[in-house]
Design a protein around this motif. Sequence first.
Motif, PDB file in Angstrom:
ATOM      1  N   ASN A  39       0.827  -1.206   0.000  1.00 62.32           N
ATOM      2  CA  ASN A  39       0.000   0.000   0.000  1.00 62.32           C
ATOM      3  C   ASN A  39       0.864   1.260   0.000  1.00 62.32           C
ATOM      4  N   GLY A  40       1.978   1.205   0.712  1.00 65.45           N
ATOM      5  CA  GLY A  40       2.891   2.337   0.729  1.00 65.45           C
ATOM      6  C   GLY A  40       3.478   2.616  -0.643  1.00 65.45           C
ATOM      7  N   ILE A  41       3.788   1.548  -1.371  1.00 68.15           N
ATOM      8  CA  ILE A  41       4.306   1.704  -2.736  1.00 68.15           C
ATOM      9  C   ILE A  41       3.258   2.373  -3.617  1.00 68.15           C
ATOM     10  N   VAL A  42       2.007   1.933  -3.505  1.00 65.86           N
ATOM     11  CA  VAL A  42       0.930   2.506  -4.316  1.00 65.86           C
ATOM     12  C   VAL A  42       0.751   3.992  -3.991  1.00 65.86           C
ATOM     13  N   ARG A  43       0.800   4.340  -2.718  1.00 70.99           N
ATOM     14  CA  ARG A  43       0.636   5.750  -2.336  1.00 70.99           C
ATOM     15  C   ARG A  43       1.770   6.612  -2.884  1.00 70.99           C
ATOM     16  N   ASP A  44       2.969   6.053  -2.911  1.00 68.03           N
ATOM     17  CA  ASP A  44       4.099   6.815  -3.439  1.00 68.03           C
ATOM     18  C   ASP A  44       3.962   7.048  -4.945  1.00 68.03           C
ATOM     19  N   GLU A  45       3.471   6.036  -5.658  1.00 68.08           N
ATOM     20  CA  GLU A  45       3.329   6.147  -7.110  1.00 68.08           C
ATOM     21  C   GLU A  45       2.109   6.979  -7.504  1.00 68.08           C
ATOM     22  N   TYR A  46       1.057   6.885  -6.692  1.00 66.88           N
ATOM     23  CA  TYR A  46      -0.175   7.627  -6.981  1.00 66.88           C
ATOM     24  C   TYR A  46      -0.578   8.406  -5.725  1.00 66.88           C
ATOM     25  N   PRO A  47       0.072   9.559  -5.517  1.00 67.38           N
ATOM     26  CA  PRO A  47      -0.174  10.345  -4.293  1.00 67.38           C
ATOM     27  C   PRO A  47      -1.658  10.625  -4.071  1.00 67.38           C
ATOM     28  N   GLY A  48      -2.052  10.491  -2.821  1.00 71.12           N
ATOM     29  CA  GLY A  48      -3.446  10.711  -2.470  1.00 71.12           C
ATOM     30  C   GLY A  48      -4.287   9.462  -2.485  1.00 71.12           C
ATOM     31  N   SER A  49      -3.689   8.327  -2.878  1.00 72.12           N
ATOM     32  CA  SER A  49      -4.432   7.064  -2.907  1.00 72.12           C
ATOM     33  C   SER A  49      -4.842   6.642  -1.506  1.00 72.12           C
ATOM     34  N   ALA A  50      -6.049   6.105  -1.392  1.00 68.49           N
ATOM     35  CA  ALA A  50      -6.547   5.572  -0.119  1.00 68.49           C
ATOM     36  C   ALA A  50      -6.459   4.053  -0.184  1.00 68.49           C
TER      37      ALA A  50
END
Length: 325
Positions: A39-50
Amino acid sequence: MTLGAALAQEKFQDNDPISYTATGGSARGYSRVVFEALNGIVRDEYPGSAAEFRPGSPAGSLLEITRGNADFAGASGAVEVQYALEGTAPFREPLEGQIFHVMTTHNELTVHYLMTEEWSEEHGIESMADIAEKKPPMTIAVNTEANLQSTVAMYEHIFNEYGFSMDDVKDWGGSVIRGNSGIGMDALADGRADVFINGRFMPDSRLEEIHNNRPLKWIDIDRDKMAAAAEGWDYDLYIAPAGISPFIEKDSATQKMWNALQAGPHVSEETVYKFLTAISKNVDRVQSIHSSLRNFGPEMMVWNPMNLPLHPGAERFYREKGLID
């Protein structure tokens, strides 16, 4: 490339955030560690992701994604998936066509068949065949009955190969401690359990620590019988090499089990595509999460051990990467 193909390839190339909930595994277990890192990787790639992890059970997580209460399930093994597709209890109806493959993370979960040296010497036990013949009383630590992979695939099929069941173990004067592998290892460490059968990664520092204080031995299992049990769920026969753990003194048969991520039919193509895009851009980071992920990469991701239908977002992603035709 045609204009239509070019436009299709450009789809989902923006940095807009995505939202999803993943479930499966306990609140403090392996699944949470892995999911929170992903999930941390996804947030870094797509800022603002929940991106949220919600604790759950292997079977329950499949129900959650088919009902739309969660998006990704990440702790279900072959038994849970097959039972879900068939509608075998605890599933009340077949869920075929409602569970979609997203990616496989590893094929490293190794079943440990262990006994204490003290119990082994007291009853003259070296192998599963000895247990079947001598019928010794034992306290055995195994997973909960709700964890189908860890019960049906890890010990029920092996016991069946040797002609006995957990009910027989109880009839011999035995008792059962049920819980995740951490609970089972605690029971080994403090002397409450004689036998431990559960999935761990190999080598395992916690089991080695227990061995240093309360010596353990591997329960020898016939290679052909192990192969038959593993084949029943399309798991891999694994010959653990002598010395990989201090309690494995000779090459020993066991089985390895995979872990995969599934999605429900309600999850958008964009969510799955962007999730896979983020993960694929950070393979080194994924591999560093846990030793079980050391072989993680595109070939592992696309591997679909249950031959589930690909989620449309996964199909688009893998096709663009040239991993499927």
